[in-house]
Design an enzyme around this catalytic site. Structure first.
Site, PDB file in Angstrom:
ATOM      1  N   HIS A 194       0.819  -1.205   0.000  1.00 21.32           N
ATOM      2  CA  HIS A 194       0.000   0.000   0.000  1.00 21.32           C
ATOM      3  C   HIS A 194       0.857   1.262   0.000  1.00 21.32           C
ATOM      4  O   HIS A 194       0.674   2.157   0.839  1.00 21.32           O
ATOM      5  CB  HIS A 194      -0.959  -0.002   1.199  1.00 21.32           C
ATOM      6  CG  HIS A 194      -2.267   0.634   0.906  1.00 21.32           C
ATOM      7  ND1 HIS A 194      -2.977   1.367   1.817  1.00 21.32           N
ATOM      8  CD2 HIS A 194      -3.002   0.672  -0.226  1.00 21.32           C
ATOM      9  CE1 HIS A 194      -4.095   1.809   1.273  1.00 21.32           C
ATOM     10  NE2 HIS A 194      -4.121   1.400   0.027  1.00 21.32           N
ATOM     11  N   HIS A 229      -2.237   1.869  12.771  1.00 20.08           N
ATOM     12  CA  HIS A 229      -1.788   1.236  11.520  1.00 20.08           C
ATOM     13  C   HIS A 229      -2.260  -0.224  11.566  1.00 20.08           C
ATOM     14  O   HIS A 229      -3.459  -0.483  11.616  1.00 20.08           O
ATOM     15  CB  HIS A 229      -0.269   1.406  11.421  1.00 20.08           C
ATOM     16  CG  HIS A 229       0.362   1.013  10.121  1.00 20.08           C
ATOM     17  ND1 HIS A 229      -0.345   0.754   8.976  1.00 20.08           N
ATOM     18  CD2 HIS A 229       1.675   0.839   9.781  1.00 20.08           C
ATOM     19  CE1 HIS A 229       0.502   0.449   7.991  1.00 20.08           C
ATOM     20  NE2 HIS A 229       1.736   0.474   8.467  1.00 20.08           N
ATOM     21  N   LYS A 262     -11.554   7.122  18.886  1.00 20.16           N
ATOM     22  CA  LYS A 262     -11.395   6.762  17.469  1.00 20.16           C
ATOM     23  C   LYS A 262     -12.040   5.388  17.288  1.00 20.16           C
ATOM     24  O   LYS A 262     -11.795   4.469  18.082  1.00 20.16           O
ATOM     25  CB  LYS A 262      -9.911   6.657  17.116  1.00 20.16           C
ATOM     26  CG  LYS A 262      -9.239   8.015  16.904  1.00 20.16           C
ATOM     27  CD  LYS A 262      -9.253   8.387  15.430  1.00 20.16           C
ATOM     28  CE  LYS A 262      -8.665   9.735  15.139  1.00 20.16           C
ATOM     29  NZ  LYS A 262      -7.233   9.733  14.963  1.00 20.16           N
ATOM     30  N   MET A 264     -12.066   2.088  15.624  1.00 15.44           N
ATOM     31  CA  MET A 264     -11.061   1.328  14.889  1.00 15.44           C
ATOM     32  C   MET A 264     -11.659   0.657  13.646  1.00 15.44           C
ATOM     33  O   MET A 264     -12.782   0.153  13.686  1.00 15.44           O
ATOM     34  CB  MET A 264     -10.434   0.284  15.806  1.00 15.44           C
ATOM     35  CG  MET A 264      -9.649   0.916  16.929  1.00 15.44           C
ATOM     36  SD  MET A 264      -8.220   1.801  16.269  1.00 15.44           S
ATOM     37  CE  MET A 264      -8.109   3.171  17.388  1.00 15.44           C
ATOM     38  N   GLY A 265     -10.871   0.677  12.566  1.00 12.79           N
ATOM     39  CA  GLY A 265     -11.353   0.081  11.326  1.00 12.79           C
ATOM     40  C   GLY A 265     -12.047   1.098  10.427  1.00 12.79           C
ATOM     41  O   GLY A 265     -12.519   0.738   9.353  1.00 12.79           O
ATOM     42  N   PHE A 266     -12.090   2.349  10.866  1.00 15.18           N
ATOM     43  CA  PHE A 266     -12.687   3.417  10.044  1.00 15.18           C
ATOM     44  C   PHE A 266     -11.665   4.528   9.834  1.00 15.18           C
ATOM     45  O   PHE A 266     -10.885   4.834  10.732  1.00 15.18           O
ATOM     46  CB  PHE A 266     -13.930   4.016  10.724  1.00 15.18           C
ATOM     47  CG  PHE A 266     -15.101   3.085  10.732  1.00 15.18           C
ATOM     48  CD1 PHE A 266     -16.049   3.131   9.710  1.00 15.18           C
ATOM     49  CD2 PHE A 266     -15.247   2.153  11.746  1.00 15.18           C
ATOM     50  CE1 PHE A 266     -17.130   2.259   9.714  1.00 15.18           C
ATOM     51  CE2 PHE A 266     -16.323   1.275  11.766  1.00 15.18           C
ATOM     52  CZ  PHE A 266     -17.273   1.328  10.736  1.00 15.18           C
ATOM     53  N   HIS A 268      -8.963   6.748   6.965  1.00 19.92           N
ATOM     54  CA  HIS A 268      -7.708   6.450   6.290  1.00 19.92           C
ATOM     55  C   HIS A 268      -7.024   7.748   5.931  1.00 19.92           C
ATOM     56  O   HIS A 268      -7.690   8.712   5.547  1.00 19.92           O
ATOM     57  CB  HIS A 268      -7.969   5.627   5.015  1.00 19.92           C
ATOM     58  CG  HIS A 268      -6.750   4.923   4.530  1.00 19.92           C
ATOM     59  ND1 HIS A 268      -5.826   5.534   3.728  1.00 19.92           N
ATOM     60  CD2 HIS A 268      -6.291   3.678   4.783  1.00 19.92           C
ATOM     61  CE1 HIS A 268      -4.851   4.666   3.495  1.00 19.92           C
ATOM     62  NE2 HIS A 268      -5.103   3.540   4.122  1.00 19.92           N
ATOM     63  N   ASP A 319      -9.127  -3.069   7.516  1.00 26.66           N
ATOM     64  CA  ASP A 319      -9.141  -3.788   8.793  1.00 26.66           C
ATOM     65  C   ASP A 319     -10.557  -4.094   9.271  1.00 26.66           C
ATOM     66  O   ASP A 319     -10.757  -5.005  10.072  1.00 26.66           O
ATOM     67  CB  ASP A 319      -8.408  -2.972   9.865  1.00 26.66           C
ATOM     68  CG  ASP A 319      -6.942  -2.821   9.509  1.00 26.66           C
ATOM     69  OD1 ASP A 319      -6.339  -3.813   9.091  1.00 26.66           O
ATOM     70  OD2 ASP A 319      -6.407  -1.705   9.630  1.00 26.66           O
ATOM     71  N   ARG A 344       2.305  -8.253   4.451  1.00 34.19           N
ATOM     72  CA  ARG A 344       2.966  -6.998   4.077  1.00 34.19           C
ATOM     73  C   ARG A 344       4.478  -7.150   3.914  1.00 34.19           C
ATOM     74  O   ARG A 344       5.133  -6.291   3.321  1.00 34.19           O
ATOM     75  CB  ARG A 344       2.611  -5.915   5.113  1.00 34.19           C
ATOM     76  CG  ARG A 344       3.088  -4.508   4.822  1.00 34.19           C
ATOM     77  CD  ARG A 344       2.614  -3.923   3.496  1.00 34.19           C
ATOM     78  NE  ARG A 344       1.178  -3.776   3.333  1.00 34.19           N
ATOM     79  CZ  ARG A 344       0.441  -2.735   3.749  1.00 34.19           C
ATOM     80  NH1 ARG A 344       1.022  -1.730   4.368  1.00 34.19           N
ATOM     81  NH2 ARG A 344      -0.866  -2.691   3.520  1.00 34.19           N
TER      82      ARG A 344
HETATM   83  C1  LIG Z   1      -6.220   6.015  10.011  1.00 38.37           C
HETATM   84  C2  LIG Z   1      -6.249   7.384  10.687  1.00 38.37           C
HETATM   85  C3  LIG Z   1      -5.050   7.487  11.654  1.00 38.37           C
HETATM   86  C4  LIG Z   1      -6.111   8.464   9.606  1.00 38.37           C
HETATM   87  O1  LIG Z   1      -6.077   9.628  10.265  1.00 38.37           O
HETATM   88  P1  LIG Z   1      -5.703  11.067   9.680  1.00 38.37           P
HETATM   89  O2  LIG Z   1      -5.695  11.124   8.206  1.00 38.37           O
HETATM   90  O3  LIG Z   1      -4.479  11.487  10.395  1.00 38.37           O
HETATM   91  O4  LIG Z   1      -6.967  11.827  10.101  1.00 38.37           O
HETATM   92  P2  LIG Z   1      -7.252  12.341  11.557  1.00 38.37           P
HETATM   93  O5  LIG Z   1      -6.910  11.332  12.590  1.00 38.37           O
HETATM   94  O6  LIG Z   1      -6.587  13.681  11.662  1.00 38.37           O
HETATM   95  O7  LIG Z   1      -8.820  12.502  11.486  1.00 38.37           O
HETATM   96  C5  LIG Z   1      -9.506  13.602  10.885  1.00 38.37           C
HETATM   97  C6  LIG Z   1     -10.799  13.787  11.629  1.00 38.37           C
HETATM   98  O8  LIG Z   1     -11.610  12.616  11.504  1.00 38.37           O
HETATM   99  C7  LIG Z   1     -11.813  11.989  12.759  1.00 38.37           C
HETATM  100  N1  LIG Z   1     -11.610  10.573  12.597  1.00 38.37           N
HETATM  101  C8  LIG Z   1     -10.794   9.949  11.694  1.00 38.37           C
HETATM  102  N2  LIG Z   1     -10.871   8.632  11.850  1.00 38.37           N
HETATM  103  C9  LIG Z   1     -11.736   8.420  12.850  1.00 38.37           C
HETATM  104  C10 LIG Z   1     -12.216   7.270  13.475  1.00 38.37           C
HETATM  105  N3  LIG Z   1     -11.792   6.065  13.075  1.00 38.37           N
HETATM  106  N4  LIG Z   1     -13.066   7.384  14.495  1.00 38.37           N
HETATM  107  C11 LIG Z   1     -13.492   8.606  14.901  1.00 38.37           C
HETATM  108  N5  LIG Z   1     -13.079   9.747  14.347  1.00 38.37           N
HETATM  109  C12 LIG Z   1     -12.207   9.645  13.343  1.00 38.37           C
HETATM  110  C13 LIG Z   1     -10.754  12.571  13.675  1.00 38.37           C
HETATM  111  O9  LIG Z   1     -11.117  12.525  15.022  1.00 38.37           O
HETATM  112  C14 LIG Z   1     -10.609  13.967  13.135  1.00 38.37           C
HETATM  113  O10 LIG Z   1     -11.687  14.709  13.608  1.00 38.37           O
HETATM  114  P3  LIG Z   1     -11.486  16.250  14.029  1.00 38.37           P
HETATM  115  O11 LIG Z   1     -11.062  16.934  12.767  1.00 38.37           O
HETATM  116  O12 LIG Z   1     -12.830  16.659  14.538  1.00 38.37           O
HETATM  117  O13 LIG Z   1     -10.403  16.248  15.071  1.00 38.37           O
HETATM  118  C15 LIG Z   1      -7.566   7.595  11.468  1.00 38.37           C
HETATM  119  O14 LIG Z   1      -8.648   7.561  10.575  1.00 38.37           O
HETATM  120  C16 LIG Z   1      -7.739   6.563  12.568  1.00 38.37           C
HETATM  121  O15 LIG Z   1      -7.179   6.732  13.650  1.00 38.37           O
HETATM  122  N6  LIG Z   1      -8.528   5.474  12.311  1.00 38.37           N
HETATM  123  C17 LIG Z   1      -8.719   4.421  13.264  1.00 38.37           C
HETATM  124  C18 LIG Z   1      -7.544   3.451  13.242  1.00 38.37           C
HETATM  125  C19 LIG Z   1      -7.555   2.591  12.019  1.00 38.37           C
HETATM  126  O16 LIG Z   1      -8.541   2.006  11.630  1.00 38.37           O
HETATM  127  N7  LIG Z   1      -6.355   2.487  11.422  1.00 38.37           N
HETATM  128  C20 LIG Z   1      -6.136   1.655  10.237  1.00 38.37           C
HETATM  129  C21 LIG Z   1      -5.801   2.496   9.065  1.00 38.37           C
HETATM  130  S1  LIG Z   1      -5.699   1.538   7.577  1.00 38.37           S
END
Ligand SMILES: CC(C)(COP(=O)(O)OP(=O)(O)OC[C@H]1O[C@@H](n2cnc3c(N)ncnc32)[C@H](O)[C@@H]1OP(=O)(O)O)[C@@H](O)C(=O)NCCC(=O)NCCS
Length: 397
Positions: A194, A229, A262, A264-266, A268, A319, A344
């Protein structure tokens, strides 16, 4: 002084290098491995062929696939020393710590006698061989990790089974149904690569110092462990366990969002309108739900997805379907992220080889925001300090 608007926290939006390995296109919601849509590969190829594609740029012909499969079989068995080191890892440590330690030992064994660090990065042939060795060795490490936590004996590999079927055999000690092997094979392909995600970038940073491929993979395993991640597939199951059943989704979500959790699983970093890998993995999950007769899983999955998307407009990532799929196959929740490693490792090693092929040391800058210059009380500058002060332009290492 850098203009703070130039700082890209989390390197968001930064294009750090070129790559010919995969293309993530959030606009068209597509993911290509060496030009091939990942959905096509998942529907038609064994994981070994996709590994070959990522490493060499082309899908293997029948001879090349047979060669790769033969080499993979040679390195499948868990070596006694690796098993002994795994056994030293406390049973209540996370299995990712076990995987990281085992990879480190495999590297030390393979590189023993290879000379000074100047030769650490090795030749292209060395690195392809090292990549295949890791790819072949990881299933036994992951499978044994789950078995020892369950108090079960190790299961020896079976030469008559291909990669995915043998992986399931070594984990469960029984032959898996074809439908399950197919779902598992698809998940491995979807997780394989990815672009510049956090663990792959970690591997490339390490490779850029001309360290060795094994060290790059050890670092990548560490990066993948985090719940933002790779750890998210495990975390999804904790969320499912917490919620219990579809009827509890609304109140659970009220509480979670109020506490700014946060989910999890939502979400990107790159895809903002849905992860291109989800439909393929969701289809595999649906076949498993039918096979194991677990409509309750589908109900909970759909309820959480529809309610969270409606409330926040944030879509599931890979995920989300892979967590429950692995649970239905019989994997323990703690084994999910090690499974991600086994997949991976193909992408990581392809990137390490690409980095070695056109290397530039990865070394960004930072904007200093600490205390202004100050001095230790009573210190009297000597001649060396004066000399340093006269060379202010010299770059820090
Ligand atoms: C993957 C991830 C880190 C990407 O994050 P990012 O691009 O850095 O975006 P941010 O974390 O800054 O999120 C932007 C906004 O969406 C919200 N948001 C993003 N993912 C969210 C989630 N899974 N649950 C709740 N809110 C979420 C954030 O709280 C933030 O809100 P705000 O602007 O009001 O503070 C983030 O979506 C996340 O933590 N997801 C859950 C973990 C996960 O599933 N990881 C696997 C990735 S493949």
């Amino acid at each position: 002084m850098t203009d703070t608007t130039d700082i890209k926290k989390g390197l968001a939006g930064v294009v750090a290098d070129v790559t010919a390995i995969s293309k993530v296109n959030p606009e068209t919601n597509s993911l290509l491995y060496r030009g091939y849509p990942v959905q096509e590969l998942a529907a038609t190829q064994p994981f070994e062929a996709v590994a070959h594609l990522l490493w060499t740029g082309e899908l293997p012909d029948a001879v090349a696939l047979a060669d790769l499969r033969a080499t993979e079989r040679e390195h499948r068995a868990l070596a006694d020393e690796v098993r002994a080191v795994i056994d030293l890892v406390p049973l209540d440590a996370h299995p990712m710590d076990e995987v990281r330690t085992a990879v480190s030992l495999l590297g030390a064994q393979d590189l023993a006698g290879s000379g000074s660090v100047l030769a650490a990065s090795g030749s292209a042939e060395d690195n392809l061989r090292r990549s295949i060795r890791l790819f072949a060795a990881l299933p036994a490490i992951v499978a044994y990790g789950q078995r020892r936590r369950r108090g079960q004996e190790m299961v020896a590999p079976r030469d008559d089974l291909d990669y995915a079927a043998n992986f399931l055999w070594m984990t469960f000690g029984e032959e898996a149904d074809d439908l399950v092997v197919d779902a598992f094979n698809r998940s491995m392909i979807l997780y394989a690569e990815h672009s510049f995600n956090a663990s792959t970038f970690t591997a490339r940073v390490i490779a850029s110092t001309l360290s060795d491929l094994y060290s790059a993979v050890v670092g990548a395993v560490g990066a993948l462990k985090g719940p933002l991640h790779g750890g998210a597939n495990e975390a999804v199951l904790h969320v499912f366990d917490e919620i219990g059943e579809a009827a509890n989704v609304s109140p659970w979500l009220d509480d979670a969002l109020e506490n700014k959790r946060k989910i999890m699983g939502f979400g990107h970093r790159v895809y903002k309108r849905g992860d291109s890998r989800v439909p393929t993995m969701k289809a595999a999950l649906d076949t498993l739900i039918e096979h194991y007769e677990r409509p309750d899983v589908a109900e909970l999955y759909d309820a959480l997805e529809s309610e969270f998307v409606a409330r926040k407009g944030i879509y599931p990532n890979l995920d989300y379907p892979s967590g429950p799929a692995y649970a239905l196959m019989g994997f323990d929740t703690l084994t999910f992220t090690p499974l991600f490693v086994a997949a991976r490792v193909t992408g990581w090693t392809a990137h390490v080889m690409e980095q070695f092929g056109a290397n530039a040391l990865i070394r960004p800058l930072s904007e200093y925001v600490g205390p202004a210059e100050r001095h230790v009380e009573g210190y009297v500058p000597d001649a060396a300090d004066v000399e340093v002060a006269e060379r202010p332009e010299e770059a820090a290492g």
